[in-house]
Design an enzyme around this catalytic site. Structure first.
Site, PDB file in Angstrom:
ATOM      1  N   LEU A  87      -1.656  -3.714  -7.043  1.00  0.00           N
ATOM      2  CA  LEU A  87      -0.484  -4.203  -7.768  1.00  0.00           C
ATOM      3  C   LEU A  87       0.666  -4.516  -6.814  1.00  0.00           C
ATOM      4  CD1 LEU A  87       0.991  -4.854 -10.392  1.00  0.00           C
ATOM      5  CD2 LEU A  87       1.506  -2.399 -10.639  1.00  0.00           C
ATOM      6  N   LYS A  88       0.816  -3.709  -5.779  1.00  0.00           N
ATOM      7  CA  LYS A  88       1.866  -3.951  -4.784  1.00  0.00           C
ATOM      8  C   LYS A  88       1.698  -5.325  -4.134  1.00  0.00           C
ATOM      9  CE  LYS A  88       5.067  -2.924  -1.624  1.00  0.00           C
ATOM     10  NZ  LYS A  88       6.496  -2.821  -1.922  1.00  0.00           N
ATOM     11  N   LEU A  89       0.465  -5.728  -3.827  1.00  0.00           N
ATOM     12  CA  LEU A  89       0.239  -7.039  -3.233  1.00  0.00           C
ATOM     13  C   LEU A  89       0.612  -8.151  -4.206  1.00  0.00           C
ATOM     14  CD1 LEU A  89      -3.113  -6.630  -1.247  1.00  0.00           C
ATOM     15  CD2 LEU A  89      -0.754  -6.449  -0.425  1.00  0.00           C
TER      16      LEU A  89
ATOM     17  N   VAL B 111       5.803   1.544  -3.373  1.00  0.00           N
ATOM     18  CA  VAL B 111       6.994   1.378  -4.209  1.00  0.00           C
ATOM     19  C   VAL B 111       7.474  -0.064  -4.150  1.00  0.00           C
ATOM     20  CG1 VAL B 111       7.694   3.784  -3.992  1.00  0.00           C
ATOM     21  CG2 VAL B 111       8.525   2.111  -2.320  1.00  0.00           C
TER      22      VAL B 111
ATOM     23  N   SER C  63       2.538   0.511   2.074  1.00  0.00           N
ATOM     24  CA  SER C  63       2.011  -0.779   1.616  1.00  0.00           C
ATOM     25  C   SER C  63       0.883  -1.179   2.564  1.00  0.00           C
ATOM     26  CB  SER C  63       3.113  -1.840   1.619  1.00  0.00           C
ATOM     27  OG  SER C  63       4.104  -1.520   0.673  1.00  0.00           O
TER      28      SER C  63
END
Length: 291
Positions: free
Chosen positions: A169-171, A120, A95
């Protein structure tokens, strides 16, 4: 079963070690490098440099905590890229900032290395159960090559778009997670200060539909004072900081996320390595001191 390919892990912390367990069950071998040089569990050999791991692995999976760690592990004569071959597959599950993900993609492209940014969604329980959600950015053909690995560590793979989209998208997801927890912590604090019975309050929040299953799990743990780290405060605060910076670069106003980051900075000062839900305990302590 696979054809006994070897996954080279760069970083082997709580998440990566659990991913490795599931990949071994799927028939893969595993070798690893950690910056500390420590490790080894009998079935995973630890090598002295990231380049050594990359040169001996069929596929490289990176799982490090932040931009600085990624740069240290990827670049330089002992870094991962130095040990990789053309067309070798590099999976970046870390991340990190979109800029760090983009920089790695560009550096890998220069060496003709196939790279996917694939952080993830999920904490250690999901990693252990192989129920992570993989957020992948990259080319369709490269994602197809990675599908057996993603299927072994996760329940779903979301193709977020071209390279860098997984990091972005993870953020988004972690911002929602952090802000949701802050709202839970603040409203629990109000309920306690207002005189509601503590057990009733925590149990009631476990029943209502407006709270996500993830946050219900945090509430149940907080009820018993269990803040053992599934997602440490230092990592959640880091992700919120990355999101604030990314939003500012695009002139997107995010005042709620800014306030949440301040709450998590306070929690990081108090309990850096505890689960980020320790914010609930911090807020409870504040109102308890007023009693």
């Amino acid at each position: 079963m696979t054809s006994q390919q070897t996954i080279g892990f760069i970083g082997f912390g709580a998440m990566a070690s659990r991913m490795a367990d599931n990949l071994k069950k799927a028939g893969y071998g595993a070798i690893a490098y950690t910056p500390s040089g420590k490790g080894g569990d009998g079935s995973t050999s630890f090598l002295p440099t990231a380049a050594d791991v990359a040169s001996k692995a069929d596929i490289v999976l990176v799982c490090v905590p932040d931009d600085d760690s990624l740069a240290a592990a990827m670049y330089g004569p002992k870094g991962t890229l130095a040990g990789m071959k053309a067309d070798q597959l590099l999976l970046n599950t870390s991340s990190v900032s979109p800029e760090a993900a983009d920089a790695l993609f560009n550096a890998a492209q220069d060496r003709h290395i196939a790279v996917i940014d694939c952080p993830v969604s999920g904490s250690t329980p999901e990693a252990e159960a192989g129920n992570l959600v993989v957020l992948a950015g990259g080319d369709d053909a490269i994602l197809a090559r990675a599908k057996p690995i993603f299927d072994a560590i996760g329940k779903t793979t979301i193709h977020a778009g071209p390279a860098g989209s997984g990091a972005r998208l993870k953020l988004v997801i972690n911002g929602i997670m952090g802000a949701g927890l802050a709202a839970v912590a603040e409203t629990i604090a109000y309920g306690l200060a207002a005189g509601l019975n503590r057990s009733m309050l925590f149990d009631a929040l476990d029943e209502v539909a407006v709270i996500s299953p993830h946050h219900k799990r945090k509430i149940r743990a907080a009820k018993s004072g269990d803040f053992s780290p599934q997602f440490p405060t230092r990592l959640m605060q880091k992700d919120m900081r990355l999101l604030l910076d990314a939003a500012a670069r695009l002139a997107v106003p995010v005042p709620t996320l800014a306030a949440t980051t301040q709450q998590l900075s306070l929690t990081r000062r108090a309990a850096e390595d505890a689960d980020y839900s320790a914010l609930i305990g911090v807020m409870e302590k504040i109102v308890a001191n007023d009693a």
